[in-house]
Design a protein around this motif. Structure first.
Motif, PDB file in Angstrom:
ATOM      1  N   LYS A   5       6.378  25.309 -25.950  1.00 21.01           N
ATOM      2  CA  LYS A   5       7.810  25.524 -25.813  1.00 21.01           C
ATOM      3  C   LYS A   5       8.134  26.979 -26.110  1.00 21.01           C
ATOM      4  N   GLN A   6       8.931  27.579 -25.222  1.00 21.97           N
ATOM      5  CA  GLN A   6       9.377  28.951 -25.427  1.00 21.97           C
ATOM      6  C   GLN A   6      10.877  29.005 -25.183  1.00 21.97           C
ATOM      7  N   ALA A   7      11.592  29.702 -26.058  1.00 24.33           N
ATOM      8  CA  ALA A   7      13.030  29.887 -25.860  1.00 24.33           C
ATOM      9  C   ALA A   7      13.247  30.766 -24.637  1.00 24.33           C
ATOM     10  N   VAL A   8      14.290  30.462 -23.880  1.00 19.90           N
ATOM     11  CA  VAL A   8      14.602  31.243 -22.675  1.00 19.90           C
ATOM     12  C   VAL A   8      15.985  31.870 -22.806  1.00 19.90           C
ATOM     13  N   PRO A   9      16.213  32.964 -22.069  1.00 21.70           N
ATOM     14  CA  PRO A   9      17.541  33.582 -22.093  1.00 21.70           C
ATOM     15  C   PRO A   9      18.607  32.565 -21.684  1.00 21.70           C
ATOM     16  N   SER A  10      19.645  32.482 -22.471  1.00 20.69           N
ATOM     17  CA  SER A  10      20.711  31.514 -22.226  1.00 20.69           C
ATOM     18  C   SER A  10      22.047  32.135 -22.578  1.00 20.69           C
ATOM     19  N   LYS A  11      23.075  31.665 -21.919  1.00 23.16           N
ATOM     20  CA  LYS A  11      24.435  32.141 -22.194  1.00 23.16           C
ATOM     21  C   LYS A  11      25.326  30.941 -22.446  1.00 23.16           C
ATOM     22  N   PHE A  12      26.178  31.058 -23.464  1.00 20.90           N
ATOM     23  CA  PHE A  12      27.140  30.013 -23.796  1.00 20.90           C
ATOM     24  C   PHE A  12      28.504  30.675 -23.901  1.00 20.90           C
ATOM     25  N   LEU A  13      29.466  30.117 -23.204  1.00 24.71           N
ATOM     26  CA  LEU A  13      30.842  30.580 -23.293  1.00 24.71           C
ATOM     27  C   LEU A  13      31.572  29.572 -24.163  1.00 24.71           C
ATOM     28  N   ILE A  14      32.073  30.042 -25.306  1.00 21.92           N
ATOM     29  CA  ILE A  14      32.707  29.172 -26.295  1.00 21.92           C
ATOM     30  C   ILE A  14      34.166  29.571 -26.417  1.00 21.92           C
ATOM     31  N   THR A  40      12.758  35.504 -17.535  1.00 23.93           N
ATOM     32  CA  THR A  40      13.382  36.572 -16.754  1.00 23.93           C
ATOM     33  C   THR A  40      14.705  36.148 -16.114  1.00 23.93           C
ATOM     34  N   ASP A  41      15.043  34.876 -16.170  1.00 23.17           N
ATOM     35  CA  ASP A  41      16.224  34.348 -15.477  1.00 23.17           C
ATOM     36  C   ASP A  41      17.485  34.529 -16.312  1.00 23.17           C
ATOM     37  N   ARG A  42      18.390  35.354 -15.798  1.00 16.96           N
ATOM     38  CA  ARG A  42      19.657  35.623 -16.481  1.00 16.96           C
ATOM     39  C   ARG A  42      20.790  35.604 -15.454  1.00 16.96           C
ATOM     40  N   PRO A  43      21.987  35.205 -15.864  1.00 13.54           N
ATOM     41  CA  PRO A  43      23.108  35.257 -14.925  1.00 13.54           C
ATOM     42  C   PRO A  43      23.561  36.705 -14.723  1.00 13.54           C
ATOM     43  N   SER A  44      24.139  36.967 -13.581  1.00 13.43           N
ATOM     44  CA  SER A  44      24.655  38.310 -13.313  1.00 13.43           C
ATOM     45  C   SER A  44      25.931  38.537 -14.125  1.00 13.43           C
ATOM     46  N   ILE A  45      26.281  39.791 -14.308  1.00 10.99           N
ATOM     47  CA  ILE A  45      27.536  40.138 -14.982  1.00 10.99           C
ATOM     48  C   ILE A  45      28.702  39.537 -14.198  1.00 10.99           C
ATOM     49  N   GLU A  46      28.625  39.608 -12.876  1.00  8.64           N
ATOM     50  CA  GLU A  46      29.692  39.068 -12.028  1.00  8.64           C
ATOM     51  C   GLU A  46      29.868  37.564 -12.261  1.00  8.64           C
ATOM     52  N   MET A  47      28.759  36.836 -12.340  1.00  5.09           N
ATOM     53  CA  MET A  47      28.836  35.396 -12.583  1.00  5.09           C
ATOM     54  C   MET A  47      29.484  35.119 -13.937  1.00  5.09           C
ATOM     55  N   MET A  48      29.078  35.873 -14.947  1.00  5.54           N
ATOM     56  CA  MET A  48      29.642  35.660 -16.281  1.00  5.54           C
ATOM     57  C   MET A  48      31.142  35.966 -16.293  1.00  5.54           C
ATOM     58  N   MET A  49      31.563  37.052 -15.646  1.00  7.93           N
ATOM     59  CA  MET A  49      32.988  37.383 -15.601  1.00  7.93           C
ATOM     60  C   MET A  49      33.775  36.320 -14.834  1.00  7.93           C
ATOM     61  N   ASP A  50      33.202  35.805 -13.752  1.00  4.31           N
ATOM     62  CA  ASP A  50      33.856  34.719 -13.008  1.00  4.31           C
ATOM     63  C   ASP A  50      34.057  33.499 -13.899  1.00  4.31           C
ATOM     64  N   ILE A 107      32.057  24.537 -26.249  1.00  2.55           N
ATOM     65  CA  ILE A 107      31.273  25.192 -25.206  1.00  2.55           C
ATOM     66  C   ILE A 107      31.872  24.787 -23.862  1.00  2.55           C
ATOM     67  N   VAL A 108      32.342  25.790 -23.099  1.00  2.00           N
ATOM     68  CA  VAL A 108      32.991  25.503 -21.818  1.00  2.00           C
ATOM     69  C   VAL A 108      32.122  25.906 -20.620  1.00  2.00           C
ATOM     70  N   TRP A 109      31.038  26.630 -20.868  1.00  3.70           N
ATOM     71  CA  TRP A 109      30.116  26.994 -19.798  1.00  3.70           C
ATOM     72  C   TRP A 109      28.763  27.325 -20.414  1.00  3.70           C
ATOM     73  N   THR A 110      27.718  26.901 -19.736  1.00  2.12           N
ATOM     74  CA  THR A 110      26.354  27.130 -20.203  1.00  2.12           C
ATOM     75  C   THR A 110      25.489  27.608 -19.048  1.00  2.12           C
ATOM     76  N   TYR A 111      24.648  28.582 -19.329  1.00  3.66           N
ATOM     77  CA  TYR A 111      23.634  29.022 -18.376  1.00  3.66           C
ATOM     78  C   TYR A 111      22.325  29.089 -19.150  1.00  3.66           C
ATOM     79  N   ILE A 112      21.369  28.249 -18.799  1.00  6.61           N
ATOM     80  CA  ILE A 112      20.058  28.252 -19.438  1.00  6.61           C
ATOM     81  C   ILE A 112      19.050  28.691 -18.391  1.00  6.61           C
ATOM     82  N   GLY A 113      18.372  29.792 -18.672  1.00  7.32           N
ATOM     83  CA  GLY A 113      17.422  30.346 -17.709  1.00  7.32           C
ATOM     84  C   GLY A 113      16.262  29.412 -17.421  1.00  7.32           C
ATOM     85  N   LYS A 114      15.691  29.571 -16.244  1.00  9.87           N
ATOM     86  CA  LYS A 114      14.528  28.766 -15.849  1.00  9.87           C
ATOM     87  C   LYS A 114      13.248  29.295 -16.482  1.00  9.87           C
TER      88      LYS A 114
END
Length: 109
Positions: A68-77, A93-103, A83-90
Motif C-alpha cells: 500500500k502506498q499513499a497517493v496524491p489526493s485532494k479534498f475540498l472541505i 503522478t495523478d493529480r487534478p489540474s488547477i482548472e479542475m480544482m477551481m471549477d 467533504i464536498v469533493w474528493t480527488y484520489i489519484g490513480k
C-alpha cells in the motif's frame, strides 16, 4: 504547479494544506529550499492517509509483492467541515489540474 496559484486560492478564501509522509525535519528543509509557501503536515505513521483511505496497491518489496502506498489526493472541505469533493489519484503522478480544482471550488462552495 499548485504553489504558483496560491493567490488564486486565497482570493476565494481557500486554505491549502499539504500532507506528506516525510519527517517534519525534511519537510521544513524542503519548504525552505524550494520557497514552498503551502503549510505541510507530516504523516509519518500514515494515520491521515489510512483515515482518508488514499492508498493504492503498487509493486514493491519484490516482483510479486504489492504494498500500500499513499497517493496524491485532494479534498475540498466546506466551512461546516463536510467533504464536498474528493480527488484520489490513480498513482503517485495523478493529480487534478488547477482548472479542475477551481471549477470544483466554484461549483461546491
Amino acid at each position: 504547479m499548485l504553489s504558483s496559484h496560491i493567490k488564486d486560492f486565497e482570493e476565494k478564501k481557500i486554505k491549502i494544506i499539504s500532507i506528506a509522509s516525510d519527517s517534519p525535519r525534511l519537510l521544513k528543509k524542503f519548504k525552505e529550499e524550494n520557497k514552498f509557501n503551502i503549510d505541510i503536515i507530516s504523516d509519518r505513521g500514515a494515520k491521515i492517509a489510512r483515515n482518508y483511505d488514499v492508498y493504492v496497491f503498487a509493486p514493491g518489496g519484490g516482483r510479486n509483492m504489492k504494498i500500500k502506498q499513499a497517493v496524491p489526493s485532494k479534498f475540498l472541505i466546506n466551512k461546516q467541515g463536510k467533504i464536498v469533493w474528493t480527488y484520489i489519484g490513480k498513482d503517485k503522478t495523478d493529480r487534478p489540474s488547477i482548472e479542475m480544482m477551481m471549477d470544483m471550488i466554484n461549483q461546491k462552495l
